[in-house]
Write a protein that holds these residues in place. Sequence first.
Motif, PDB file in Angstrom:
ATOM      1  N   THR A  59      12.073 -31.598  43.762  1.00 52.21           N
ATOM      2  CA  THR A  59      10.689 -31.332  43.361  1.00 52.21           C
ATOM      3  C   THR A  59       9.674 -31.801  44.402  1.00 52.21           C
ATOM      4  OG1 THR A  59      10.544 -33.452  42.179  1.00 52.21           O
ATOM      5  CG2 THR A  59      11.328 -31.548  40.941  1.00 52.21           C
ATOM      6  N   MET A 122      11.735 -25.471  42.074  1.00 52.22           N
ATOM      7  CA  MET A 122      11.033 -26.616  41.499  1.00 52.22           C
ATOM      8  C   MET A 122      11.001 -26.585  39.964  1.00 52.22           C
ATOM      9  SD  MET A 122       7.290 -28.053  42.582  1.00 52.22           S
ATOM     10  CE  MET A 122       6.604 -29.520  41.813  1.00 52.22           C
ATOM     11  N   THR A 126      12.729 -29.548  37.981  1.00 50.50           N
ATOM     12  CA  THR A 126      11.896 -30.356  37.093  1.00 50.50           C
ATOM     13  C   THR A 126      12.481 -30.410  35.690  1.00 50.50           C
ATOM     14  OG1 THR A 126       9.939 -29.730  38.370  1.00 50.50           O
ATOM     15  CG2 THR A 126       9.573 -30.665  36.194  1.00 50.50           C
TER      16      THR A 126
END
Length: 495
Positions: A59, A122, A126
């Motif tokens: 991330t 991402m 996440t």
Amino acid sequence: MKKLDRLVLRSFLGPLLLTFAIAVFVLLMQFVWKYVDDMVGKGLPFGVIAELLFYASATFVPMALPIAVLFASIMTMGNFGEKYELVAMKAGGVSLTRAMIPMACVVVLLTGVAFYFANNVMPAATLKYRTILYDVTRKKPAINIKPGEFYDEIDGYVIHIDKKHIDGTTLEDVTIYDHSRGPNDINVVKASTGTMQTSADERYMVFTLNDGCIYNEETVGEKQLTRPFTRVYFDKQVMAFDISSFAFDKSDESFFEGNYRMMNTTQLKEHIVALDAARTQRIKEYEQSLGDHLRTMHRTQAPTAINGPTDSLLWHVDGTSFAQLKERGRRQVLARALNDARQCRELVSVQQQIRESDNEYINRHYIEYHRKFTLSIACLILFLVGAPFGSIVRRGGLGLPLVASVAFFVSYYVIGMIAEKAVRGSVLGPIGMWISSFVMLPIGIFLTLQATTDRNQILSEWVTRIRDRFQRWKASRQPYGDTSSTTSNDEQTLS
């Protein structure tokens, strides 16, 4: 590919990869220090911690890339300028723009990579690390009963041991306070020796106690009548404690999938449209309910005992009807009207809070949507700032490039955070997420024009003057009689 392009790429890729690794490491350490209290002392498997750090590192890629591009571009062009390689390029008919083309191609490629990470990798990373982090923070600390301390992590029990042997299982002078059946049932178990082991399925902690006694004193009733005190001796007693809540269990990832941080641009757009429609529907319902409430406020029921008629009347609060009421009736009508006005004010206040909450939630989706683009474009914008700045100052190494890159990126980041807060509070529209790019882009264009048109003498002299003043100030701070630095400066001047 020409030799010049290979030279530029070789000089650029090394600092780029090194800075990228350092940036990811620094951001990861910041994450670790933030959640270190939630991870230490819980007996987590190494695989869980490694998986958490891996997904957290993924991330940080979109933010680490702009930092790496800025530092590497300043350092590369600064090294070329310090070693007079830029002068040699210009003497050979190669302009600064031509020399920057290989780096620009790499930066454009990194811009696409940054957007791919922000839009696809991402959200998935996440989701993974948020799920693991939730499970880690929810997990109880590992069972670690220390001698001389009261251990109360097992619900309903407090355990105290006087001594633990080096094998970690043999105990001496064990005391267990049992409150599992309520505070009125006092049950204390004492044993001279014992062993502590975990069951094969790791669901129970089994204590095998030897040569002990069980003390029990129970109080019941409102007057806390005490039953007879009992004491039972035993040669061997086995007690099992349920520790299934101490195990690390993974949650279902679908529980977190609805969060805006776990969405790509397509999902964010669809979710924003749905949220806008829901907000519009709530506003219509509120306006209708408020209109109904305002219409009923114009009519109030007059007390029958005061006004005489046997049936209840609805009186319009106007000059004629209100004047026909007696004093007590007027006060009651005014009190009811005041109560209706207060209800209307509360309705408006609650609706305002709901609307502010809806706007903030929708703005967070807009912020996440535009962030995926701004972090990607930041690679290109900061390259336009870093490369010409490095050619202007003509200083390589780690000193000035590091200070300059930190200053530029902190400025970019602070402006972005201020703008993001304004967007979240509806002070600015979603376009406010681009303010930091709008501020840094003219600076990059100005520096590029100054460097490519050989009009950078003023900026170079200004930077050199600041550097010389800093060196003189640093020399003045040295203790009296220390002439080592002065001697080295004089030798450099003579050379």
